[in-house]
Design an enzyme around this catalytic site. Sequence first.
Site, PDB file in Angstrom:
ATOM      1  N   ASN A 130      48.807  40.047 -11.227  1.00 40.84           N
ATOM      2  CA  ASN A 130      49.869  39.310 -11.912  1.00 40.84           C
ATOM      3  C   ASN A 130      50.421  39.975 -13.169  1.00 40.84           C
ATOM      4  OD1 ASN A 130      47.305  38.659 -12.986  1.00 40.84           O
ATOM      5  ND2 ASN A 130      48.067  36.770 -13.880  1.00 40.84           N
ATOM      6  N   LYS A 153      39.769  49.493 -10.073  1.00 42.66           N
ATOM      7  CA  LYS A 153      39.997  48.908  -8.748  1.00 42.66           C
ATOM      8  C   LYS A 153      41.087  47.858  -8.912  1.00 42.66           C
ATOM      9  CE  LYS A 153      39.660  46.110  -5.170  1.00 42.66           C
ATOM     10  NZ  LYS A 153      40.547  44.922  -5.042  1.00 42.66           N
ATOM     11  N   SER A 206      40.123  34.882 -10.226  1.00 40.72           N
ATOM     12  CA  SER A 206      39.789  33.469 -10.051  1.00 40.72           C
ATOM     13  C   SER A 206      38.327  33.206 -10.393  1.00 40.72           C
ATOM     14  CB  SER A 206      40.048  33.044  -8.606  1.00 40.72           C
ATOM     15  OG  SER A 206      39.089  33.626  -7.733  1.00 40.72           O
ATOM     16  N   GLU A 227      37.223  37.307 -17.163  1.00 37.45           N
ATOM     17  CA  GLU A 227      38.376  36.528 -17.622  1.00 37.45           C
ATOM     18  C   GLU A 227      38.926  35.846 -16.383  1.00 37.45           C
ATOM     19  OE1 GLU A 227      41.572  35.776 -17.346  1.00 37.45           O
ATOM     20  OE2 GLU A 227      42.693  36.248 -19.136  1.00 37.45           O
ATOM     21  N   LEU A 228      38.693  34.524 -16.296  1.00 37.89           N
ATOM     22  CA  LEU A 228      38.958  33.801 -15.058  1.00 37.89           C
ATOM     23  C   LEU A 228      40.127  32.837 -15.227  1.00 37.89           C
ATOM     24  CD1 LEU A 228      35.190  33.248 -14.156  1.00 37.89           C
ATOM     25  CD2 LEU A 228      36.660  35.210 -13.652  1.00 37.89           C
ATOM     26  N   CYS A 261      47.195  33.050 -16.230  1.00 42.23           N
ATOM     27  CA  CYS A 261      46.007  32.249 -16.531  1.00 42.23           C
ATOM     28  C   CYS A 261      46.188  31.430 -17.798  1.00 42.23           C
ATOM     29  CB  CYS A 261      44.790  33.160 -16.669  1.00 42.23           C
ATOM     30  SG  CYS A 261      44.312  34.002 -15.154  1.00 42.23           S
ATOM     31  N   GLU A 358      43.669  24.421 -11.157  1.00 40.71           N
ATOM     32  CA  GLU A 358      44.608  25.353 -11.762  1.00 40.71           C
ATOM     33  C   GLU A 358      45.816  25.514 -10.845  1.00 40.71           C
ATOM     34  OE1 GLU A 358      44.827  29.824 -13.653  1.00 40.71           O
ATOM     35  OE2 GLU A 358      43.419  29.468 -12.022  1.00 40.71           O
TER      36      GLU A 358
END
Length: 453
Positions: A130, A153, A206, A227-228, A261, A358
């Site tokens: 994103n 990656k 996620s 960082e989700l 997020c 979310e």
Amino acid sequence: MLVARNPYTGNIVEEYPALTTEQFHQRIGDAYRAFDGWQALTFSERGAVLKAVAAELRADKVRLAETMAVEMGKPVKEGGPEVEKAAFCAEYYADNAEAFLQREELASDASLSYVCYQPLGTLLGILPWNAPAWLAFRYLAPALMAGNTCVMKHDPNVPGSARLIAEAFVRAGAPENIVVNLPIETPQVEEAIRDPRIAAVSFTGSAVAGAKVAAVAGSEIKRTVLELGGSDPCIVMADADLDAAADVAVLSRIINAGQSCIAAKRIIIEERIYEDFCQRLQSRLEKLKLGDPLEMTTDIGPIARADLRDNLHRQVSETVAAGAQCRQGGNMPEGPGFFYPVTLLTEVKEHMCAFKEETFGPVMCAISASDIEEAVQLANETPYGLGAAIWTGNAELARQVADRLEAGQVAVNGIVKTDPRLPSGGIKRSGYGRELGPHGIREFVNAKQIWIK
């Protein structure tokens, strides 16, 4: 085979082979062997490399912004500033890493005792689609300036963006393999984490995927930063500057077609101004233009993938079925591409899907609160804890509420954003660890205690 698809047309942009197991282990080995030479450089020498990379990013800004638009739908008017932000991140750590990692002397029974901060080795960064440039450099810049080498990656949605990022290091004359691009399929990620030459893992994505990454890394006793997801609340009180609050809430919600997020996803409004503020939100949302992300006049591009759009529509449909009002949007469009209309849901309650989950798209939820106590309770009633915002003209109330909000960062009368100068990260199911600022660069170092008598 990895397949990148243009979300504006639905057509395939590129099909490319994933690295074999042997190949990706070789690439990890390349980064591992580059570590000794890289960590031996001075901060100023490493900084010169990062500044050269930043210059290459800016020189290639148009191409990178257009590639992001084609691969994941980000409007080019957002893509250009994203590249600038990535370049600034590289420059910021080039200028400040030495100060952040300077030796700290501590009093003890020794003649001299101190803590020094040394790189861990070769890191694995597992990145989402994103914000291809920004999220890459949020990982790369502090890690590299600390003396680590980096395996990147990136998401299969953005192979072209990943290549351009890697090429910027080559064009800048960076030492070979301090950054290695790793195009692999998702099932191969576990084996990459388990490679004994990987010292630690940074993951953005996620909560479900983050839990899997943490479990694998934990079984190998490897440090992780996660960082989700987030379901960020934005509290608006009656004494706030309502026009400014509406402007910022809408901006926060629709950046990158709402696929962020830290977007303001749940707008919690004091009851006595609820209808007024909902109208302000709607009047702004109605002016936004969906369209070709390559056009500068486009405000909102498509959702990145068909499955993501399907899930977003499920969330909207279930929320409306549970009693919420859909004042705008909410319909699944026909035609090519993966567009979803700007949607405003009002009368949203705690038990509804869009409150609990979310929502990753241009869907805004408006929630009424009788007073500040209920607003805080609603804000914290979520499994996530990434960002939060409070809008009020009462400075003392703002400070009190900021302390009570369960989040990694809080904005008062402003937008929740990431900034290289300030730490960012979450609590609860939004992850752990911090990126950016002086805190972020210390996540992937060895805080070594030295005792001398």
